[in-house]
Design a protein around this motif. Structure first.
Motif, short mmCIF file in Angstrom:
data_model
loop_
_atom_site.label_atom_id
_atom_site.label_comp_id
_atom_site.label_asym_id
_atom_site.label_seq_id
_atom_site.Cartn_x
_atom_site.Cartn_y
_atom_site.Cartn_z
N ILE B 190 0.81 -1.22 0.00
CA ILE B 190 0.00 0.00 0.00
C ILE B 190 0.84 1.28 0.00
O ILE B 190 0.64 2.17 -0.81
N ALA B 191 1.81 1.32 0.92
CA ALA B 191 2.55 2.57 1.13
C ALA B 191 3.68 2.73 0.12
O ALA B 191 4.07 1.79 -0.57
N ASN B 192 4.24 3.94 0.06
CA ASN B 192 5.35 4.21 -0.84
C ASN B 192 6.68 3.80 -0.22
O ASN B 192 7.51 3.14 -0.84
N LYS B 193 6.83 4.18 1.07
CA LYS B 193 8.10 3.92 1.76
C LYS B 193 7.77 3.63 3.23
O LYS B 193 6.90 4.28 3.81
N ILE B 194 8.46 2.67 3.80
CA ILE B 194 8.16 2.32 5.19
C ILE B 194 9.45 2.37 6.01
O ILE B 194 10.42 1.67 5.70
N TYR B 195 9.45 3.19 7.05
CA TYR B 195 10.56 3.23 7.98
C TYR B 195 10.20 2.36 9.18
O TYR B 195 9.18 2.59 9.82
N LEU B 196 11.02 1.39 9.47
CA LEU B 196 10.77 0.52 10.62
C LEU B 196 11.70 0.93 11.76
O LEU B 196 12.92 0.94 11.58
N ILE B 197 11.10 1.26 12.89
CA ILE B 197 11.91 1.73 14.01
C ILE B 197 11.81 0.77 15.20
O ILE B 197 10.72 0.40 15.62
N GLU B 198 12.98 0.39 15.71
CA GLU B 198 13.02 -0.56 16.84
C GLU B 198 14.09 -0.05 17.81
O GLU B 198 15.19 0.31 17.40
#
Lengths: 216, 331
Positions: B190-198
């Motif tokens: 769905i999204a254009n870009k996904i930043y995953l934060i942990e």
């Protein structure tokens, strides 16, 4: 192409076995440049084939412009769920996923000719003085959305002054943008009130009464 | 989007098999069960089979399972969707004459002699000889600046509900566990870009999910970063994060923030009534007894280790049988 598989058909047939009065599904469609119009029309036709109490009337959104105006349908795909009269119950976008339940519920409610609202709610909506347009924005993967859609449609059934739409967010990005829909269910009442979440009946009704008792 | 047709109608409600008893505020129930997830529903079936006069009070039927897309470890089904499993639970509950008060949130439990009073936010009040608390857990908030203000304006805790609203946008998912990575995998389409934060230096999620996320080429990971602030006036415009190692601060421009950092128990109403541990979980023994005779607890809201559907269901059964034993002793 079958929209509903055998198992679903059987279950829908069972749901419709107890239908009372007749229900008419008025479908607005356009086979080109409308991704889900064809599926939407076929869904309505297949549901109608499951019960003799349900009939379908299909209009073309472009060539039957007059009819679209008459039903105040301003976008497609659209389904109007009505009896002898139009209660103001609308589905915009294909009611798949969780929203299929909402469509079945609306058909059953219209067939019973009874909104099923609590008696206090019925008394309260009698005090409405102006038109109320409720739009419930949903996604097809939202388990909390059908509760909000059902309540909006119950209110439309109960009062001539209320019109209620289910709006499938993915199919109407311009409305999602206009009303800043970032969480569902999102309810927009006229242009005045917006809230997220499925409120219980009394709380939902309080919001409706806020806009529906203004002086015209 | 192609899955749309297959999606149609999978949750068509079953016709009611039994007329449900009306909810009665005047009488004293034998048992009130709080919560309609796997623990509460299983407890309801067990208590009904023991002919215990039962009322189930719940916000929704299904609890967290409503938000679970796929279930692959509930015995009897090698694969079932969360919503289908709940439909099956419901169907089973409907075989028994159990009174159900839905759309009701419990705010207080009172005790007078040997009778308890369960009160809801809608003004309901129900008296009972015994209680099972199976109220489950809910999403844990980040508790950072901007979060509360921007809920429904780009901040969301229900990725399965809201992901389709972020078509073509840049978003961030907070949390590197299984729910975080499931959200990432949903958003990839769905999204254009996904930043995953942990905040930890590695992901806790199953490697299978991490591989799926990596394969998309849309995901940028920030491991060892914590969230300082969610930015935006009327809607989310970005997120400020800080490296736990170097202290370096970065701002990412995003329109959506999906928070998936675990759960907290729905035990606020039980505070001061029964014993809770440091995380707010209700302390139970192996028979689901709390420190208050007559109050039992089951499932994710309790101290029982492993928050799993199958565990919660088993605990619900145990709690109902313990309550049955208690009621026999009392009468």
């Amino acid at each position: 192409m079958a929209i509903l598989n055998g198992k679903l058909k059987e279950r829908a047939r069972k749901e419709f076995a107890g239908l009372g009065e007749e229900v008419k599904l008025v479908v607005f469609t356009q086979e080109l440049e409308c991704q889900y119009c064809q599926q939407n029309r076929m869904l309505a036709e297949q549901l109608a084939s499951l019960s003799e109490k349900i009939s379908v009337k299909v209009y073309n959104f472009i060539t039957d412009k007059e009819k679209a105006g008459e039903y105040k349908v301003d976008k497609i795909p659209a389904i109007v769920v009505m009896g002898e009269e139009d209660y103001g119950i609308r589905f915009y976008g294909l009611p798949g996923g969780y929203e299929f339940t909402s469509l079945v519920e609306a058909i059953k409610m219209v067939s019973s000719r009874d909104s099923g609202l609590a008696s206090e709610s019925r008394e309260l909506v009698k005090k409405l003085t102006s038109l109320v347009h409720i739009q419930v924005f949903v996604t097809l993967t939202c388990p909390y959305c059908p509760a909000a859609v059902k309540l909006a449609h119950q209110l439309a059934m109960e009062s001539d002054l209320i019109h209620a739409d289910m709006v499938e967010s993915a199919e109407f990005p311009h409305l999602v943008n206009k009303y800043s829909v970032f969480a569902v269910p999102k309810v927009v009442i006229n242009e005045d009130i917006q809230f997220e979440g499925a409120l219980p009946e009394p709380a939902f009704l309080r919001q409706v009464m806020k806009v529906g008792q203004k002086q015209n | 989007m192609e899955a749309k047709i297959e999606d149609i109608g999978v949750i068509l409600p079953e016709a009611e098999e039994l007329t449900r008893p009306a909810v009665d505020e005047a009488k004293v129930y034998e048992l009130v069960i709080i919560g309609g997830g796997p623990a509460g529903l299983t407890a309801a079936v067990y208590s009904a089979r023991k002919r215990i006069d039962t009322l189930l009070v719940t916000k929704d039927i299904g609890g967290q399972v409503l938000l679970t897309s796929d279930v692959e470890n509930y015995m009897g089904y090698y694969y079932i969707t969360g919503k289908e499993l709940i439909e099956k639970f419901k169907h089973q509950v409907r075989q028994y004459p159990i009174a159900i008060k839905e759309n009701a949130e419990v705010i207080r439990i009172g005790k007078e002699d040997k009778t308890f009073t369960v009160e809801t936010s809608g003004g309901g009040s129900y008296r009972t000889k015994a209680v099972i608390i199976a109220s489950g857990k809910r999403s844990r908030p980040l508790n950072v600046k901007g979060e509360k203000e921007l809920v429904g304006r780009g901040v969301t805790y229900c990725s399965v509900c809201d992901a389709p609203l972020f078509t073509g946008l840049d978003v961030t998912v907070i949390g590197g566990g299984n729910s975080g990575l499931t959200a990432v995998v949903d958003l990839v389409k769905i999204a254009n870009k996904i930043y995953l934060i942990e905040s930890l230096s590695s992901l806790k999620a199953d490697p299978l999910l991490v591989e799926r996320a990596d394969r998309s080429g849309k995901v940028e990971k920030f491991l060892g970063y914590e969230v300082m602030e969610i930015l935006g006036e009327t809607r989310v415009s970005g997120i400020k994060i800080k490296s736990t190692q170097t202290g370096e601060i970065q701002t990412l421009a995003v329109q959506g923030v999906f928070i998936e950092i675990g759960l907290i128990p729905n035990s606020g109403f039980a505070k001061g009534v029964v014993e809770l541990n440091g995380w707010g979980e209700i302390v139970v023994d192996c028979a689901c007894r709390t420190n208050v005779p007559g109050i039992f607890a089951a499932g994710d809201v309790t101290t029982v280790p492993e928050k799993q559907i199958v565990v919660a269901a088993g605990e619900g059964a145990k709690a109902a049988l313990s309550a049955y034993g208690y009621l026999l002793g009392e009468s």
